[in-house]
Structure formats: C-alpha cells, structure tokens
Design a protein around this motif. Structure first.
Motif, PDB file in Angstrom:
ATOM      1  N   ILE A 121       0.415  -3.640   4.864  1.00  0.00           N
ATOM      2  CA  ILE A 121      -0.104  -2.325   5.124  1.00  0.00           C
ATOM      3  C   ILE A 121       0.282  -1.474   3.685  1.00  0.00           C
ATOM      4  O   ILE A 121      -0.759  -0.588   3.386  1.00  0.00           O
ATOM      5  N   ARG A 122       1.225  -1.779   3.035  1.00  0.00           N
ATOM      6  CA  ARG A 122       1.535  -0.976   1.781  1.00  0.00           C
ATOM      7  C   ARG A 122       0.544  -1.568   0.886  1.00  0.00           C
ATOM      8  O   ARG A 122       0.055  -0.647  -0.157  1.00  0.00           O
ATOM      9  N   ILE A 123       0.103  -2.971   0.701  1.00  0.00           N
ATOM     10  CA  ILE A 123      -0.963  -3.358  -0.214  1.00  0.00           C
ATOM     11  C   ILE A 123      -2.133  -2.668  -0.121  1.00  0.00           C
ATOM     12  O   ILE A 123      -2.961  -2.227  -1.071  1.00  0.00           O
ATOM     13  N   GLY A 124      -2.435  -2.486   1.195  1.00  0.00           N
ATOM     14  CA  GLY A 124      -3.892  -1.855   1.602  1.00  0.00           C
ATOM     15  C   GLY A 124      -3.885  -0.331   1.175  1.00  0.00           C
ATOM     16  O   GLY A 124      -4.861  -0.087   0.533  1.00  0.00           O
ATOM     17  N   LYS A 125      -2.795   0.149   1.003  1.00  0.00           N
ATOM     18  CA  LYS A 125      -2.566   1.850   0.583  1.00  0.00           C
ATOM     19  C   LYS A 125      -2.682   1.565  -0.904  1.00  0.00           C
ATOM     20  O   LYS A 125      -2.774   2.704  -1.584  1.00  0.00           O
ATOM     21  N   CYS A 126      -2.581   0.303  -1.578  1.00  0.00           N
ATOM     22  CA  CYS A 126      -2.659   0.357  -3.233  1.00  0.00           C
ATOM     23  C   CYS A 126      -4.080   0.202  -3.682  1.00  0.00           C
ATOM     24  O   CYS A 126      -4.234   0.129  -4.794  1.00  0.00           O
ATOM     25  N   GLY A 127      -5.097   0.394  -2.525  1.00  0.00           N
ATOM     26  CA  GLY A 127      -6.424   0.356  -2.818  1.00  0.00           C
ATOM     27  C   GLY A 127      -7.064  -1.073  -2.737  1.00  0.00           C
ATOM     28  O   GLY A 127      -8.196  -1.317  -3.457  1.00  0.00           O
ATOM     29  N   VAL A 128      -6.232  -2.048  -2.071  1.00  0.00           N
ATOM     30  CA  VAL A 128      -6.894  -3.258  -1.993  1.00  0.00           C
ATOM     31  C   VAL A 128      -7.657  -3.538  -0.560  1.00  0.00           C
ATOM     32  O   VAL A 128      -6.965  -3.270   0.358  1.00  0.00           O
ATOM     33  N   THR A 129      -8.748  -4.065  -0.591  1.00  0.00           N
ATOM     34  CA  THR A 129      -9.324  -4.414   0.868  1.00  0.00           C
ATOM     35  C   THR A 129      -8.809  -6.051   1.102  1.00  0.00           C
ATOM     36  O   THR A 129      -8.874  -6.741   0.147  1.00  0.00           O
ATOM     37  N   ILE A 130      -8.517  -6.248   2.453  1.00  0.00           N
ATOM     38  CA  ILE A 130      -7.886  -7.373   2.654  1.00  0.00           C
ATOM     39  C   ILE A 130      -8.609  -8.196   3.754  1.00  0.00           C
ATOM     40  O   ILE A 130      -9.242  -7.351   4.643  1.00  0.00           O
ATOM     41  N   LEU A 131      -8.853  -9.455   3.621  1.00  0.00           N
ATOM     42  CA  LEU A 131      -9.428 -10.379   4.640  1.00  0.00           C
ATOM     43  C   LEU A 131      -8.464 -11.388   4.843  1.00  0.00           C
ATOM     44  O   LEU A 131      -8.323 -12.212   4.032  1.00  0.00           O
ATOM     45  N   MET A 132      -7.766 -11.593   6.222  1.00  0.00           N
ATOM     46  CA  MET A 132      -6.872 -12.630   6.267  1.00  0.00           C
ATOM     47  C   MET A 132      -7.220 -13.465   7.442  1.00  0.00           C
ATOM     48  O   MET A 132      -7.696 -13.055   8.363  1.00  0.00           O
ATOM     49  N   VAL A 133      -7.011 -14.815   7.123  1.00  0.00           N
ATOM     50  CA  VAL A 133      -7.097 -15.744   8.257  1.00  0.00           C
ATOM     51  C   VAL A 133      -5.870 -15.956   8.878  1.00  0.00           C
ATOM     52  O   VAL A 133      -4.884 -16.388   8.148  1.00  0.00           O
ATOM     53  N   GLU A 134      -5.809 -15.674  10.276  1.00  0.00           N
ATOM     54  CA  GLU A 134      -4.494 -15.718  10.646  1.00  0.00           C
ATOM     55  C   GLU A 134      -4.499 -16.126  12.029  1.00  0.00           C
ATOM     56  O   GLU A 134      -5.478 -15.901  12.981  1.00  0.00           O
ATOM     57  N   HIS A 135      -3.345 -17.112  12.591  1.00  0.00           N
ATOM     58  CA  HIS A 135      -3.261 -17.493  14.001  1.00  0.00           C
ATOM     59  C   HIS A 135      -2.352 -16.515  14.804  1.00  0.00           C
ATOM     60  O   HIS A 135      -2.303 -16.487  16.086  1.00  0.00           O
ATOM     61  N   HIS A 136      -1.222 -15.708  13.935  1.00  0.00           N
ATOM     62  CA  HIS A 136      -0.356 -14.885  14.688  1.00  0.00           C
ATOM     63  C   HIS A 136      -1.041 -13.653  15.258  1.00  0.00           C
ATOM     64  O   HIS A 136      -1.386 -12.851  14.493  1.00  0.00           O
ATOM     65  N   MET A 137      -1.333 -13.689  16.478  1.00  0.00           N
ATOM     66  CA  MET A 137      -2.282 -12.569  16.998  1.00  0.00           C
ATOM     67  C   MET A 137      -1.490 -11.168  16.856  1.00  0.00           C
ATOM     68  O   MET A 137      -1.881 -10.026  17.023  1.00  0.00           O
TER      69      MET A 137
END
Length: 597
Positions: free
Chosen positions: A526-542
């Motif tokens: 969430i902090r990284i997202g606030k730094c102006g970065v768009t995120i796409l993550m592959v994840e199994h932890h729902m």
C-alpha cells in the motif's frame, strides 16, 4: 579527497618499484620483472572476464598472438611508428575479442570454454603453418622496438614502461569494476535472467568483458614482440592460455589484487623451473586443480578474512533523506493485453487472454496452480514471447522486445523463485536495479570522470532511500544471501523498485512468508502504491489479495474466467468452482437423462 587516495598510493608504489629496479643492473632479473608486467597485463584483463563476468576462456594465447603479430607486421611491412603500432595492436586485439564474444550469445559454461579453446588452437595453427605471412617456426625478425629520444628502450626502460602500464591498467580497471559496469558483470555471473530484468544489456556486458581481456592481452603480446624484436609460433601455445588462466585463479579471481599476487608468485616459479619444462607443465596442472577445488578464492581469498573490515557501520537514515516518489502516478490505462495466447506444443497456458491495468491501482492476478499466471508475467516482461495477441505498455507494443528494453520502459518485476545476487551486498543488489537509469557510459566509468562519480553517488543515495522504505537500511552492507528468506523477499522488492517502474509485477511476493510477514508485506505494498507505482501481483494468499487489491483478474487453465473488484470476484460462481471444484453428486444430478455416467 578520499577518491584520490588509491591513485596516489598506486603512483607511489610504481615509483618505488621503478627506483628499486633501477638498482638491479642485471638483465636477467630485469627480464623477470618485465615478464611479471607482461603477465599481469594478461591476468588483469582476464580477471574482468573470468572473475567478474564469469565467462570461461581458454583462448588468451590467440589474443596474445593477435597483439604480437599485429605489431610485428605493422612495423616490418610498413613505416608505422612503433608507438602507433602498439596502439593499433591493442585495437586489433579488441576486434578479435569481439569475434570471440559472439559465440557467448548462444553458449555458456564449458561450451564457451571449448569455443575459446578452438579459437586459440586455430590461431596457433595459423601462425605456425601460414609461413608466407607469419613466418611459422622461423618467425618474423626486425620488429621495430619502442624508442625514446630516437633510441631503442634499454632493459631498464622496458621495465619502467611495463610498471607504468600495469599501474595505469590497475587504476582503469578498478574504476570500471567498482562502479556501474562492475556490478553489471557480477550480476551476469550470478543470474543472467535477473540481470536482464534490472536493465542490464547482457550480451553487451559480455562483449565488454571479452574486449577488455583481449586488449590487455594484446598489449602484452605486442610488448613482448617489440622488446625481443622477434616473434615466432613457439610463443603461441595452449600452455600460455592455461598459464594466464592459472594466474587469475591461483591469485584470486574477482579480486583486484588476485592477478598481481598470482603473477608475482607464478612468474618466479616459472623462472625457477625454466630448465625443466615437463616439471613446469605438471606443476601448472596441479596448481590449477588445487586452485579450483581446494582454494577457490585463490591466495587472496585465503588471507582476505585476516584483512577484512569488521563490517561497515549501518547507514544513517539521514543519508537516505528525500522524496520516495517512484512512479508518475496519475490515471488512465497503463497496460493493455489483448487476445494473448501462448502455445507450448499442445499445452496452452494462455488462451485469448485480455485485460487492462489502470494507473495508480493495485491489481491481482489469481487462479489455481497451473492457471498460467507466471507465464503471463513472463510474457509481459519479455522472458517469453506470446504466440498470438498484443501487449501494449505506455501505448507501445512490447511483444518481442528484449527483457532489458522492457525494464527501461518502466516495467519492474520480482520472481516466484528468488533471483537475488546472493554474493553481493544488499546495497549492491539495489544499486544494480538502477543500472538502466544511470547514464555514465563505458569510457566515463573507465577514467572515473566527475559525471560518473556523480551518477554513482546519486545511485547510492537512491538505493538507501528504497532500503529505508522497505525497512532494510540497517542491513545495507550484509550479503543478500545471508538474510532470512522473508528479508530476501524485501531485498528483491527494493531492487525492482530501484528500476523506477511505472508498473511493478510481483510473482507470488508472499510465498514462504509467515502470517506476520504477509501482513507487513500488505502494508508495504500500500505504501509503494502511494509512491506512484501501479502494481500487478500474482498471489495465492487470498487474505492479502482481498485486503490490498483494487482490481482482481482470475485465470483458470489459461482462460480468463472473471475480473472486477475483490468482493465481486470472491462471489463469482466460476471462481468458486475453479478453486473448490464442483460437488460430484450434484454434478451427476444435472446429467441429462439417457447419458452414461
């Protein structure tokens, strides 16, 4: 002031050596010192190739021959000044280095060593049998020696020249390997895929390493030919290639002082055993095996722990002050995937997949094991080319682009299985992420221009900022491979952020983390997202996906079955079916009558 200490120390050491050798007065001892200088030039360049870039070469005798015969032919068949001929020989050897580097685009490891060995053997046969040009065993006489004030250099002056060239070579190569290009070469040795993912042009870096080794070896060959004023095929043997490799491995590959230590010790041994060539060959073979299996760090590695500093003090947080803004933020479409299909024979991990990523959002790509999630990430970043379809990033097609090129566009990533440069420090790992954002070129780095030093300082400061962001500033100087698994995940994340991405792709960032670490990761994202970065993550932890994502895309057997807000996706029957399956008795009840069960 600190920057000038090492050059001053090298200058004083060279002056002291020149003063000592001027007292010898014995041509035999002067000859030994001169050959030390020659072998050091060969070993210093070879160290860049083997010790830093990790490219195995057994063809250095061919490069030695390129320099020696180039200066021989230029000074005997033309009126070229011998000093200019020395420079030309270095350039010709560099071209030969490029030719040897070309096979490294396709082969590596022992296969590359065999290709370079073949080059050395071809050159050895060429100079031995093409007598009309190279003279064969009879050789080429009358090579013009280097002169000073119109007179050929004396034995003492040859030694002084050799010492001066060694000092300059050491300083230049030290500038190169302790900065941007040195980190890039070390990353090649560790993991070429990870290296490309942070913007290193892998093949270009390999070529640079081969050319450096070729130029220094060519200069050494030219010096021998000009000092002897004679060269023949007896100088060019496979034994010479092995000896040059042994200088590096025995002294300590990957250390700036390893080639020097190896050269001094083995040149003295070589001189002592000159009367017994068979004993020389046996000893070199034994020492090569000994260095490889018993003393892999060489002599320098064996004693380095005695001189190693107790550890760098942790960086003060104040050293990393400043804005942690990374991406430009904003709104609108950032990535458009349209009709992407990938075939591996009969297996299709992606089938006509389409989706769009919006700036400033945290997106999740989920699905059961084998759904094609990691394949999709690899296609987005250029590791795999799609069979069909379009991938547009920043309104530019990225399908078919090189991995480093996509990184330079502003797409960073982490890997499902950690791909850290484990032998490098945490700080160096993150600084490597800035490789593509640094603008200092090869020659600026080689001579350590002020612009290159400024770039290095800025990169270090930015890396410290990012380490502070992920909570690892106090571990900046620890080897990355020595950290616990959860912290290594953060190092890889910081390295990806150092590429200054607009889109950050995370392949299972919570894999192997405990619940507390997973929660902390969610807060960090969430902090990284606030730094102006768009995120796409592959994840199994729902739990992580549902707590931090703005948008979720679901794949199942390579097909997109749902996308939308987390709550909508969570309630989608097709998603529930993909994860939990269909109750078999209920499925049987829905079978049409008359159909076999």
């Amino acid at each position: 002031m600190k920057h000038g200490r090492h050059p001053l120390a090298v200058l004083l050491a060279a002056a002291a050596l020149i003063g000592i050798t001027s007292l010898f007065g014995n041509d035999y001892y002067l000859r030994i010192v001169f050959m030390m200088c020659v072998y050091y030039l060969c070993a210093a360049g070879m160290n860049v190739l083997v010790g830093y870039a990790g490219q195995k070469s057994l063809g250095q005798a061919g490069l030695f021959a390129a320099g020696a015969y180039a200066v021989a032919l230029l000074t005997t068949r033309t009126e070229m000044n011998p000093w200019l001929a020395l420079v030309a020989a270095a350039a010709i050897s560099g071209v030969c280095g490029v030719l040897i580097a070309l096979p490294s685009l396709r082969v590596k490891g022992p296969y590359l060593a065999m290709v370079t060995l073949a080059f050395g053997i071809v050159v050895e046969k060429l100079v031995g049998e093409w007598t009309d040009v190279f003279g064969g065993a009879q050789g080429i006489y009358g090579i013009k020696a280097l002169t000073w004030n119109g007179q050929p250099l004396t034995s003492e002056q040859w030694v002084w020249l050799g010492i001066a060239l060694c000092a300059v070579t050491h300083l230049l190569l030290r500038n190169l390997v302790q900065g941007r290009f040195g980190r890039a070469l070390l990353s090649l040795q560790a993991d070429e895929i990870a290296s490309a993912s942070v913007g290193v042009r892998v093949y270009r870096a390999k070529v640079i390493a081969f050319v450096v080794a070729a130029v220094t070896c060519g200069i050494a060959g030219a010096l021998v030919a000009q000092q002897n004023q004679y060269i023949n095929s007896d100088f060019i043997t496979f034994h010479l290639s092995i000896f040059i490799l042994l200088l590096v491995l025995f002294g300590g590959a990957g250390s700036m002082y390893g080639p020097l230590v190896g050269t001094v010790i083995l040149t003295v041994v070589d001189a002592a055993l000159a009367r017994w060539p068979s004993a020389q060959h046996f000893l070199y073979g034994f020492l090569l095996l000994f260095a490889l299996y018993v003393m892999p760090g060489g002599v320098v590695g064996l004693f380095s722990k005695w001189f190693r500093r107790s550890g760098d003090a942790p960086e003060a947080p104040g050293a990393a002050t400043g804005s942690t803004r990374i991406g430009p933020g904003g709104s609108g479409e950032l990535l458009v995937v349209q009709g992407v299909t990938k075939n591996f024979g009969g297996v299709k991990p992606a089938q006509d997949v389409s989706f769009r990523l919006q700036r400033g959002h945290i997106h999740a790509l989920i699905g059961p094991n084998g759904a094609g999630k990691s394949t999709m990430i690899n296609m987005l970043t250029g590791l795999i080319d799609p069979t069909e379809g379009s991938i547009r990033f920043l309104d530019q097609e990225v399908s078919g682009r090189a991995v480093h090129s996509i990184c330079c566009m502003g797409m960073g990533r982490t890997f499902q299985n950690l791909r850290l440069f484990t032998d490098l420090s945490v700080l160096d790992n993150v600084m490597l992420g800035r490789h593509s954002r640094m603008t200092n070129g090869f020659f600026a780095s080689l001579v350590s221009l002020p612009s290159a030093r400024k770039q290095e300082a800025a990169t270090r400061a930015r890396a410290l900022q990012l380490l502070e962001l992920v909570g690892l500033l106090h571990l900046a100087h620890q080897p990355a491979g020595s950290l616990p698994y959860g912290l290594q995940r953060r190092v890889e994340l910081a390295r990806a952020l150092a590429t200054e991405p607009q889109l950050l792709l995370l392949d299972e960032p919570a894999a192997g983390l405990n619940p507390q670490e997973t929660t902390e990761l969610g807060q960090l994202l969430i902090r990284i997202g606030k730094c102006g970065v768009t995120i796409l993550m592959v994840e199994h932890h729902m739990d992580l996906v549902m707590s931090v994502s703005d948008h979720v895309i679901v794949l199942d057997y390579g097909i997109k079955i749902a996308e939308g807000r987390p709550a909508e996706v969570q309630a989608n029957p097709r998603v529930v079916e993909a994860y939990l399956g269909v109750d078999e008795p209920e499925a049987l009840l829905t079978e049409p009558e008359g159909q076999p069960c």
